[in-house]
Design a protein around this motif. Structure first.
Motif, short mmCIF file in Angstrom:
data_model
loop_
_atom_site.label_atom_id
_atom_site.label_comp_id
_atom_site.label_asym_id
_atom_site.label_seq_id
_atom_site.Cartn_x
_atom_site.Cartn_y
_atom_site.Cartn_z
N MET A 156 0.81 -1.20 0.00
CA MET A 156 0.00 0.00 0.00
C MET A 156 0.85 1.27 0.00
O MET A 156 0.39 2.35 -0.33
CB MET A 156 -0.90 0.02 1.25
CG MET A 156 -1.86 -1.13 1.30
SD MET A 156 -3.07 -1.02 -0.05
CE MET A 156 -4.10 -2.43 0.32
N TYR A 157 2.10 1.14 0.43
CA TYR A 157 2.95 2.30 0.62
C TYR A 157 4.01 2.45 -0.48
O TYR A 157 4.65 3.48 -0.58
CB TYR A 157 3.72 2.19 1.93
CG TYR A 157 2.89 2.56 3.12
CD1 TYR A 157 2.45 3.87 3.29
CD2 TYR A 157 2.56 1.62 4.07
CE1 TYR A 157 1.70 4.21 4.40
CE2 TYR A 157 1.81 1.96 5.17
CZ TYR A 157 1.39 3.25 5.33
OH TYR A 157 0.65 3.59 6.42
N ARG A 158 4.24 1.36 -1.23
CA ARG A 158 5.40 1.34 -2.12
C ARG A 158 5.20 2.21 -3.33
O ARG A 158 5.29 1.74 -4.46
CB ARG A 158 5.59 -0.10 -2.59
CG ARG A 158 6.65 -0.82 -1.80
CD ARG A 158 6.58 -2.28 -2.16
NE ARG A 158 7.87 -2.78 -2.55
CZ ARG A 158 8.18 -4.05 -2.57
NH1 ARG A 158 7.29 -4.94 -2.23
NH2 ARG A 158 9.37 -4.44 -2.92
N ARG A 159 4.91 3.47 -3.15
CA ARG A 159 4.53 4.29 -4.30
C ARG A 159 5.71 4.55 -5.23
O ARG A 159 5.53 4.91 -6.38
CB ARG A 159 3.94 5.60 -3.85
CG ARG A 159 4.92 6.55 -3.21
CD ARG A 159 4.14 7.80 -2.88
NE ARG A 159 4.96 8.84 -2.30
CZ ARG A 159 5.33 8.87 -1.04
NH1 ARG A 159 4.96 7.91 -0.22
NH2 ARG A 159 6.06 9.88 -0.58
N ASP A 160 6.94 4.38 -4.74
CA ASP A 160 8.07 4.55 -5.64
C ASP A 160 8.39 3.24 -6.35
O ASP A 160 9.41 3.13 -7.01
CB ASP A 160 9.30 5.02 -4.86
CG ASP A 160 9.56 4.13 -3.67
OD1 ASP A 160 8.64 3.37 -3.28
OD2 ASP A 160 10.67 4.16 -3.14
N GLN A 161 7.53 2.25 -6.23
CA GLN A 161 7.90 0.97 -6.81
C GLN A 161 6.83 0.35 -7.71
O GLN A 161 7.08 -0.67 -8.34
CB GLN A 161 8.23 -0.02 -5.68
CG GLN A 161 9.41 0.42 -4.85
CD GLN A 161 10.60 -0.46 -5.08
OE1 GLN A 161 10.51 -1.49 -5.70
NE2 GLN A 161 11.74 -0.05 -4.57
N VAL A 206 8.96 6.81 -12.28
CA VAL A 206 7.52 7.00 -12.06
C VAL A 206 7.24 6.92 -10.57
O VAL A 206 7.83 6.11 -9.86
CB VAL A 206 6.69 5.92 -12.79
CG1 VAL A 206 5.23 6.28 -12.77
CG2 VAL A 206 7.19 5.69 -14.19
N ARG A 207 6.35 7.75 -10.12
CA ARG A 207 5.91 7.68 -8.73
C ARG A 207 4.41 7.88 -8.69
O ARG A 207 3.87 8.69 -9.43
CB ARG A 207 6.54 8.82 -7.90
CG ARG A 207 7.92 8.51 -7.41
CD ARG A 207 8.49 9.75 -6.73
NE ARG A 207 9.56 9.35 -5.84
CZ ARG A 207 9.41 9.16 -4.55
NH1 ARG A 207 8.24 9.38 -3.98
NH2 ARG A 207 10.43 8.79 -3.80
N LEU A 208 3.76 7.16 -7.80
CA LEU A 208 2.32 7.36 -7.65
C LEU A 208 2.09 8.50 -6.67
O LEU A 208 2.81 8.64 -5.69
CB LEU A 208 1.65 6.09 -7.14
CG LEU A 208 1.45 4.99 -8.18
CD1 LEU A 208 0.75 3.82 -7.53
CD2 LEU A 208 0.61 5.51 -9.34
N ASP B 40 -0.66 5.30 -1.22
CA ASP B 40 -0.54 5.96 -2.52
C ASP B 40 -1.83 5.75 -3.33
O ASP B 40 -2.76 5.08 -2.88
CB ASP B 40 0.70 5.47 -3.28
CG ASP B 40 0.64 3.99 -3.60
OD1 ASP B 40 -0.45 3.49 -3.90
OD2 ASP B 40 1.68 3.34 -3.55
N LEU B 41 -1.89 6.35 -4.53
CA LEU B 41 -3.11 6.31 -5.33
C LEU B 41 -3.64 4.89 -5.49
O LEU B 41 -4.83 4.61 -5.29
CB LEU B 41 -2.84 6.92 -6.72
CG LEU B 41 -3.96 6.75 -7.76
CD1 LEU B 41 -5.25 7.39 -7.28
CD2 LEU B 41 -3.54 7.36 -9.09
N PHE B 42 -2.74 3.96 -5.84
CA PHE B 42 -3.21 2.61 -6.08
C PHE B 42 -3.68 1.95 -4.79
O PHE B 42 -4.67 1.22 -4.78
CB PHE B 42 -2.11 1.78 -6.74
CG PHE B 42 -2.65 0.66 -7.56
CD1 PHE B 42 -3.10 0.89 -8.85
CD2 PHE B 42 -2.74 -0.62 -7.04
CE1 PHE B 42 -3.63 -0.14 -9.60
CE2 PHE B 42 -3.27 -1.65 -7.78
CZ PHE B 42 -3.72 -1.41 -9.07
#
Lengths: 218, 218, 218
Positions: A156-161, A206-208, B40-42
């Motif tokens: 849920m947190y891995r927005r850089d991945q 890319v980052r979310l 994050d968004l997702f």
């Protein structure tokens, strides 16, 4: 003339081997977390196995396959046990190979997302159902691992991945290609796309976004 | 004579619309929690969707319906995505409508509890089974939401709100009325009772007891 | 001549009684934890019931039995409600009987592990699948209990108690004896072995290792 005593593996056998590599990688990731959390030997084996078979169990439950594949074919549980045992035996030394582990982990994510999507298509689901089931099959094991270890699921947190996002994109690819290609090639293409998205996201391109809360600075 | 080109919706269609309103409300509640938790968004979309479809998934799994309804009928996942996207896009501004959200939430609770009870009756369960399945169908989405967000399920603590209790009472009502009324009216009556109990409890007229621990003052 | 108006219970009826004792014990353990966590009355009943029926639900789901037994036979839910109500009513006073509770708990673990193993064998699973399903049937209720109460499942840490290990050993015993004994005797033998392992481990003779982390002293 018996030169051909060895026959090359069929594509199906090849996929099964890749599947088992994914199982092994997920088992290692679950068992290593258990070691860090000071679980005892049996707890390490259980968390490793549950992480390894969780994604496939989600896929098979949502697409009505009972018993789930990991119960029908014992090689899955043996592989999960092997990975968990390695993590207990080598412990922190395995963590040095974090980069290698991460590659295996992406491979498992890719293969489970693609096979989940195939299962959902065969089950007659529509596009959004296929993406949902494929995505959950890819990330399910990791979510169960983090729930049992009492942590917020990392995904849920891995927005850089782009972790769950990659799985969803792969499942969508399988859906798009399924009517144009043989199922096997659609599955492999979807898995390849997951790996591509993972590779792109690891480069940091890319980052979310995260929704800002009131009073927070940009 | 074609004045009747528009035909009024059947009762079944009406229920489906109400069902989707419940889905939307649950999606909003899950996605808003995810925004607060800095997913994050997702992650926001996933938690919103899982919360929205969780109750129905519990109902369909316990009553042997595969695939679950939310996978068979894509409108459910689209609605869940819509609600989650709204929560991400409007974020904290939606929280001002907390009262409105709470009404939607109660509506979802009522409809899922009643439809879970109907499913359990059709499956041949006895009274306690009907109440258990109806109650879990109503509160299941919220429990999954809180587990993934690593919080103690709110429903366990809401003693000033009779949340799970309302769902159980509604399911019991469906069971009692089922042999005297057409199923559809029994279902609507059960849902109405859930809303009534929710309304009464929000006025603060009823509170559930908490067991005192030794050494604690009354 | 009607002296035999009372007929002794069949073995199957005997097992059912033992099963219900296990349900009662698990309900008490779940409800007592809920009392300590300050859940309200309904939360106590729900956590008690979910803990009590969780192991059987895991067993029946993994071995394809729908609806699960606890929904088909209402006596299970009534027993779970009874245990939960007792825990709410007597609260901390029950905790004094911790030793008695622990015996019941072991009995439940033993019976669910053995019946899970039998179910898996009847379902055609191999040895590792039988052990996995039996083990999860034994410990499933407790894991669900701890997840909902937002704690790391106790079973992962109980290295001085061989809890999940005992369940796995019992399931393995059922598997080994199944082809040599009538199923019923195999089941009872497996359950007996679980109790034996539990008793041995409580004497402190066996401990499971924990993997040392780097920099830690032995």
């Amino acid at each position: 003339m018996h030169e051909l005593a060895w026959t090359p593996p069929t594509l199906q056998e090849g996929l099964r081997v890749l599947d088992l590599i994914g199982i092994l990688a997920f088992a290692l990731s679950g068992a290593l977390l258990a070691v860090r959390k000071r679980f005892d030997l049996f707890g390490v084996l259980v968390l490793g196995c549950v992480t390894a078979v969780g994604g496939g169990a989600v896929r098979d439950t949502l697409t009505g396959q009972t018993p789930p594949l990991f119960l029908r074919d014992e090689i899955y549980l043996w592989t999960a046990l092997l990975g968990s045992g390695l993590a207990f035996g080598f412990g922190e030394r395995l963590a040095r190979f974090e980069r290698t582990l991460s590659v295996f982990d992406s491979l498992g994510l890719a293969l489970f997302a693609a096979s989940g999507a195939i299962g959902a298509i065969n089950f007659g689901l529509g596009p959004l159902g296929v993406i949902f089931v494929g995505m959950l099959s890819g990330v399910g094991g990791g979510i169960i691992r983090d729930l049992i270890a009492n942590e917020v699921p990392e995904v849920m947190y891995r927005r850089d991945q782009l972790y769950a996002t990659a799985a969803a994109a792969g499942a969508a690819t399988v859906w798009l290609l399924f009517s144009h290609l043989p199922p096997f090639q659609a599955q492999l293409s979807g898995a390849a796309l997951v790996l591509l998205v993972r590779w792109i996201s690891r480069r940091g391109w890319v980052r979310l976004p995260v929704r800002r809360l009131p009073g927070e600075r940009a």
